[in-house]
Design a protein around this motif. Structure first.
Motif, PDB file in Angstrom:
ATOM      1  N   SER A 170       0.824  -1.222   0.000  1.00  0.00           N
ATOM      2  CA  SER A 170       0.000   0.000   0.000  1.00  0.00           C
ATOM      3  C   SER A 170       0.853   1.266   0.000  1.00  0.00           C
ATOM      4  N   TRP A 171       2.135   1.133   0.310  1.00  0.00           N
ATOM      5  CA  TRP A 171       3.046   2.279   0.297  1.00  0.00           C
ATOM      6  C   TRP A 171       3.418   2.584  -1.154  1.00  0.00           C
ATOM      7  N   SER A 172       2.647   3.388  -1.802  1.00  0.00           N
ATOM      8  CA  SER A 172       2.886   3.686  -3.214  1.00  0.00           C
ATOM      9  C   SER A 172       2.324   5.050  -3.560  1.00  0.00           C
ATOM     10  N   ASN A 173       3.045   5.773  -4.434  1.00  0.00           N
ATOM     11  CA  ASN A 173       2.544   7.085  -4.881  1.00  0.00           C
ATOM     12  C   ASN A 173       1.702   6.954  -6.140  1.00  0.00           C
ATOM     13  N   THR A 174       1.466   5.708  -6.563  1.00  0.00           N
ATOM     14  CA  THR A 174       0.640   5.502  -7.755  1.00  0.00           C
ATOM     15  C   THR A 174      -0.817   5.232  -7.393  1.00  0.00           C
TER      16      THR A 174
END
Length: 888
Positions: free
Chosen positions: A52-56
Motif C-alpha cells: 500500500s506504500w505507493s505514490n501511484t
C-alpha cells in the motif's frame, strides 16, 4: 463603483491568502509520503506487506500499512512489527518531524544499533526487539534524549552496558533482555526516576551486583534480572519500591538473606521469584499481604524455618507455590491444600511434616503436587481422587501408610504418580480411568496381591516401577501391549514365565529377587513341557485361518501397490507442477521424477517420505525429499514458508535450493551433504571421529541454538528419531550443518501418528518433532518449551558419546532410540563406561563421561529437572575449556 472594486480586491486577496495558507500543508503531505517511500526503498519486503506504500495509488499515506497520523494528518507512528522485513533502517525516517513511535520488532534487520535514529527529535518509543541487531551499545546512546521506551531485547547485542545510558532520564521502559551482554551494570540506574519496567534478563555472560541505587526507582513496577549472572546480596533499598508487581531475580548467584520487610513492603506484588540462588533465612513474613499475589517461587536456595499457617491463609489468589530444595521444616500449612486458585504446589526435598488433608478435594484447579523427600505421614486421602484437574502427584520418600484409595487415579488428566518409598499396604487398585498415565512408581512399599491386568489398558504408560513390594502371581500378559521404557518388578514374590517382550534389552536386575520367575536369561529356565503345552494351545484350525489371512493380505497388498503405483505414475506424468528455485538449477520436474528411482534412494521413507540423492547434468549432487499427501496446503502457503526458510544464511545451515509442487506431492530440494547425517556416520564401524571434533559439534550446535532462539527465523531445533533426514550432517571437513526445514515438514502433515500437533504453538521456532517419550509430556504441558529443546540437545550429546544413531534396530529387530537404550544400560554395574563409544580414546574418557552426565540431565524423564540451555552452556564450556589433543 469604488465600493464594488474594493470588495472585488478583498475577495481576490482572501482567495490568494487561502491558497498560500493551504500550500504548506499540501507540500507537507507530499513530503511525508516521499519520506516514507525513501524509507521503504531501503527495506526488503518479501511478503509485500508494504504494497500500500505507493505514490501511484489514491490511498492517503496516513492509511498505509503501519502508519498512524495525528489529527493534523502528520505521521506520528510507524508500527511495522512482524512483517518479515529486512534490509536497512534508513535515517530518512527522522525527516518525519512529528514521529513519536518507531516499532520494527520481530523482523530480520541485521545491523548495529542505528545511532542515526537519535536525529529523530520527537521520537520517544523505539522498539527493535527480536531482530538481528548486533554489536555493542555505544556510549553515544546518550544522544537519544527524548526516549521513554527503549527495547533492544532478543538480539545479538554484546559487550558492557555503557555509562551513557544513564543520560536517558525520561526512560519508562528499558529492555535489554535476551542478548549477549557482559560485564557489570553501571551505577546509573538511580538516574531513571521515571522507569516503570527494567529488563536485563537472559544475559548469561554478565557478572554484576545489583546496583544499590535501584531503590531510587520509586515508580518501578517490573524488575526482571533472571539468568544474568548477578551475584552478592539483594540491596535493602529494594523495599522502598512500593509499586513493584513483578520481581524476578531467579537463576543467579545471589547470596545473603532477603531484606527485612520485603514481604510487607510490596502491597501490589503479583509475582515474586528468587529461585535458584544461594539465599538463606526464613520465609518472607507478610508476603501474602499483597492480595494480588499469584506466584511465589523460593526454590533451590538454603531457606529454612517454618511456614506460618496464618500468613498462607491470606494468599487467596495464589496459583503457584514453589519451595522445593530448601531446608524448611515443621507442619505443612493445612490451609494451603484448599486455596481456591492454587494450581502448583512444589515442596520436595525439605523437612516438612504433617498429613495430606481430605480438604484437598476443594482445590478444584490443582494440577501438580510434588512433596517428595519430606516427613509427611498419614493415609492418602480419598479426596485426592476427586481433584479432576490433577495431572501429577508425587509423594515419594515420606512416611505415608494405609491402603491406596480406589479412586486415587480417577483424574482424567493424571500423567505421573509416584508413591514410592513409603509404607503403603494392601492391593494395588484397578486403574481404569487415568488413560493418560505415563509414569507409575509404587516401589518400596508393602503392596500385596497380584499386578492388576488393567495396567495393560493404559495406552501411554511408559514407566512402571513396582519393585520391592510383596506382589504375588504371574506378570500379566496384558502388559505386553505397552511400550515400556522402564519395567521394574524386582524383589517381589512373583512366579511363572516372564513375557520376553517386556524384558528385551532391560537389565536382569529389573526382575531379580523373584526366585519363582522363569524364562530366558534367568537362573530358573522354564520347563520344556510348559513351552510345549503353550504351543499346543493354538489349534490347527487357528493356524490354518491365520495362514489364509496372511496369504489374502499379501495378495491384497500386492494388488493395491500395483494400482497405487500406476496411479502415481499417471499423476506424475499428467499432473500440474509448479516450481520455485532459489538458485540456478538446470533441472525440470520430469527430470527429478525420472531420477528418483530405488538406486538414488537413501534409507527408509521415515516419518515424512524418502530422500533421494540425484546427480545433475552439471555433476552437482542435490538431495530431494519427496513428501506426499499435502492436499491441505495451497501453493501460495508452501511458497511463502519455503522462501522464508531459504532466506536463512549461516555456515552451519543446510541451504534449501528450491521446491516443486503438485496437487499430491512436493519435492523439497536442498544441498547434498555427501557424508550423510551424524547418525549415519557415527554408528559406522570404520568411521573415526576425534573427541575434539565431537566436542566441537556439541558446542557449535549450542551456539547456533542461542543465536536462532533470539530470532524469529522458522528454526526447528530437532527431529529426534530420523537420522536419515540429514538433520545434523558432516561435510568433507567435518564441520556440522543443521537442516532447518524439518519443522516445515510438520506443518505439511495434519496429524502424523506420533506427533500431537494440536499442542504445538504457531511460533515456528518452538515447533518440535517429538518421539513417543515426549509425546505424553506435551500432553500435560500443553505447549512446546525450552525443556524440550534441552531434551533434543541431550539426544545429540548421547549420539556423540555412545556412537549410536538416534534410533537403531537391535538384533531382535526392535527399534530402540538412544535415550531408552542409555537408560537401560546406565544403571548396570560400570554401565556408564560401557555406554561410551569404544572409538573414543582412553585419554578422553573422563571428558566423555562429563558429556554423558550432561546428556542424562538434558534427557531427564521429568522436564523440570532438565537444566536450562544457558546452564548447559556453562557445563559444556567447563568441558571445552581444556585444550584437547585430536585423537590419531
Amino acid at each position: 463603483m469604488a465600493s464594488h472594486c474594493t470588495l472585488s480586491l478583498s475577495l481576490i486577496f482572501l482567495l490568494v491568502f487561502t491558497i498560500n495558507a493551504s500550500s504548506p500543508s499540501s507540500s507537507s503531505t507530499s513530503s511525508e509520503a516521499d519520506i516514507l517511500l525513501t524509507f521503504k526503498s531501503a527495506i526488503n519486503d518479501p511478503m509485500n506487506y508494504l504494497s500500500s506504500w505507493s505514490n501511484t495509488t489514491t490511498t492517503h499515506h496516513c492509511n498505509w500499512t503501519g502508519v498512524t497520523c495525528t489529527t493534523t494528518t502528520t505521521v506520528s507512528s510507524l508500527t511495522l512489527q512482524n512483517l518479515n522485513l529486512s534490509g536497512e533502517i534508513s535515517p530518512s525516517v527522522c525527516q518525519l518531524s512529528n514521529l513519536i513511535t518507531l516499532n520494527l520488532a520481530d523482523n530480520f534487520f541485521n545491523q548495529p544499533i542505528p545511532l542515526h535514529l537519535s536525529q529523530c527529535s520527537s521520537l520517544n518509543t523505539l522498539n527493535l526487539s527480536s531482530n538481528l541487531i548486533w554489536g555493542t551499545i555505544p556510549d553515544q546512546i546518550s544522544q537519544f534524549k527524548s526516549l521513554k521506551f527503549l527495547d533492544l531485547s532478543k538480539n545479538h547485542v554484546e559487550g558492557k552496558i555503557p555509562d551513557g545510558v544513564g543520560s536517558l532520564l525520561n526512560l519508562q521502559v528499558l529492555n535489554l533482555g535476551n542478548n549477549l551482554l557482559s560485564g557489570s551494570v553501571p551505577n546509573v540506574l538511580g538516574n531513571f526516576t521515571e522507569l516503570i519496567v527494567l529488563d536485563l534478563s537472559e544475559n548469561p555472560f554478565m557478572e554484576s551486583e545489583i546496583p544499590s541505587d535501584i531503590g531510587k526507582l520509586l515508580k518501578l513496577e517490573q524488575v526482571l534480572l533472571q539468568r544474568s549472572g548477578f551475584y552478592g546480596e539483594i540491596p535493602n533499598s529494594i523495599v522502598e519500591m512500593k509499586e513493584l508487581t513483578i520481581v524476578d531475580l531467579s537463576q543467579n548467584n545471589l547470596t545473603g538473606v532477603l531484606p527485612s520487610r520485603i514481604g510487607s513492603s510490596f502491597e501490589k506484588l503479583v509475582s515474586f521469584d528468587v529461585s535458584q540462588n544461594n539465599l538463606f533465612g526464613y520465609f518472607p513474613d507478610g508476603i501474602c499481604e499483597s492480595p494480588g499475589l499469584t506466584s511465589l517461587s523460593l526454590h533451590t536456595n538454603y531457606f529454612n524455618g517454618t511456614l506460618p499457617n496464618t500468613s498462607i491463609a491470606n494468599c487467596l489468589n495464589l496459583e503457584r507455590l514453589e519451595l522445593q530444595n530448601n531446608g524448611f521444616h515443621g507442619d505443612f500449612p493445612n490451609n494451603l491444600w484448599s486455596l481456591p486458585k492454587i494450581k502448583v504446589i512444589r515442596a520436595e526435598n525439605n523437612r516438612f511434616s504433617g498429613e495430606i488433608p481430605d480438604s484437598i478435594s476443594m482445590s478444584s484447579q490443582l494440577e501438580q503436587v510434588q512433596i517428595d523427600n519430606n516427613s509427611f505421614i498419614g493415609k492418602i486421602p480419598h479426596g485426592l481422587g476427586m481433584v479432576k484437574s490433577l495431572y501429577r502427584f508425587s509423594a515419594s520418600l515420606n512416611g505415608l501408610y494405609g491402603e491406596l484409595p480406589h479412586n486415587f487415579c480417577d483424574s482424567p488428566l493424571m500423567s505421573i504418580i509416584n508413591f514410592s518409598h513409603n509404607y503403603i499396604t494392601g492391593e494395588i487398585p484397578e486403574l481404569k480411568e487415568c488413560k493418560k498415565l505415563v509414569s507409575l512408581s509404587l516401589a518400596d512399599n508393602n503392596f500385596v496381591g497380584e499386578i492388576p491386568e488393567s495396567l495393560g489398558d493404559l495406552p501411554v504408560l511408559t514407566y512402571l516401577d513396582l519393585s520391592h513390594n510383596n506382589l504375588t502371581g504371574e506378570i500379566p500378559l496384558e502388559l505386553q501391549n505397552l511400550k515400556l521404557a522402564l519395567f521394574n518388578v524386582s524383589f517381589n514374590r512373583l512366579s511363572g514365565r516372564v513375557p520376553s517382550s517386556l524384558t528385551a534389552g532391560l537389565p536382569a536386575l529389573y526382575i531379580e529377587g523373584n526366585p519363582d520367575l522363569c524364562g530366558p536369561g534367568l537362573s530358573n529356565p522354564c520347563s520344556k513341557d510348559d513351552s510345549l503345552h503353550k504351543i499346543a494351545g493354538i489349534s490347527k484350525l487357528a493356524c490354518a485361518l491365520i495362514s489364509l489371512a496372511l496369504l489374502a493380505g499379501i495378495l491384497s497388498l500386492a494388488f493395491g501397490f500395483y494400482v497405487l503405483r500406476r496411479s502415481s505414475i499417471q499423476k506424475s506424468e499428467t499432473g500440474i507442477w509448479r516450481s520455485v528455485f532459489f538458485y540456478p538449477l538446470r533441472v525440470t520436474e520430469q527430470d527429478l521424477i525420472m531420477a528418483m528411482d530405488e538406486k538414488a534412494s537413501r534409507g527408509s521413507s521415515g516419518g515424512f517420505g524418502r530422500v533421494y540423492i540425484i546427480n545433475l547434468p552439471s555433476n552437482e549432487l542435490i538431495a530431494v525429499k519427496k513428501i506426499d499427501n499435502i492436499r491441505n496446503q495451497s501453493f501460495k502457503t508452501l511458497k511463502t514458508e519455503v522462501k522464508t526458510l531459504a532466506k536463512i544464511r549461516h555456515k552451519n545451515i543446510i541451504r534449501i535450493l528450491g521446491f516443486c509442487h503438485s496437487d499430491d506431492s512436493i519435492f523439497l530440494i536442498y544441498e547434498c551433504m555427501e557424508k550423510g547425517s551424524l547418525g549415519d556416520l557415527i554408528s559406522k564401524g570404520d568411521f573415526q571421529l576425534a573427541w575434539s571434533f565431537r566436542l566441537k559439534i556439541a558446542i557449535e550446535l549450542l551456539k547456533d541454538w542461542l543465536i536462532f532462539t533470539r530470532t524469529t527465523f522458522p528454526i526447528c531445533f530437532i527431529e529426534m528419531l530420523s537420522p536419515k533426514m540429514f538433520f545434523w550432517t558432516l561435510n568433507l571437513n567435518q564441520s556440522s550443518r543443521i537442516s532447518h526445514w524439518i519443522g516445515f515438514l510438520v506443518k505439511l502433515h495434519s496429524s502424523p501418528p506420533w506427533i500431537q500437533t494440536h499442542h504445538l504453538p504457531a511460533t515456528w521456532h518452538q515447533i518440535l518433532i517429538i518421539t513417543y517419550n515426549l509425546n505424553a509430556e506435551l500432553g500435560y504441558n500443553k505447549k512446546a518449551t525450552e525443556q524440550m529443546d534441552t531434551y533434543g540437545f541431550g539426544v545429540i550429546l548421547l549420539e556423540l558419546v555412545t556412537g549410536r544413531a538416534a534410533e537403531q534396530v537391535e538384533s531382535n529387530e526392535e527399534s530402540l532410540d538412544v535415550v531408552k537404550w542409555v537408560r537401560r544400560k546406565v544403571n548396570i554395574s560400570n554401565g556408564a563406561v560401557q555406554i561410551l563409544d569404544p572409538k573414543i580414546s582412553s585419554l578422553c574418557k573422563k571428558e566423555a563421561l562429563g558429556m554423558l552426565e550432561i546428556a542424562l540431565k538434558c534427557t531427564s524423564v521429568m522436564p523440570e529437572k532438565r537444566p536450562s540451555m544457558c546452564e548447559v552452556v556453562v557445563e559444556l564450556r567447563s568441558i571445552g575449556s581444556k585444550n584437547y589433543v585430536p585423537e590419531s
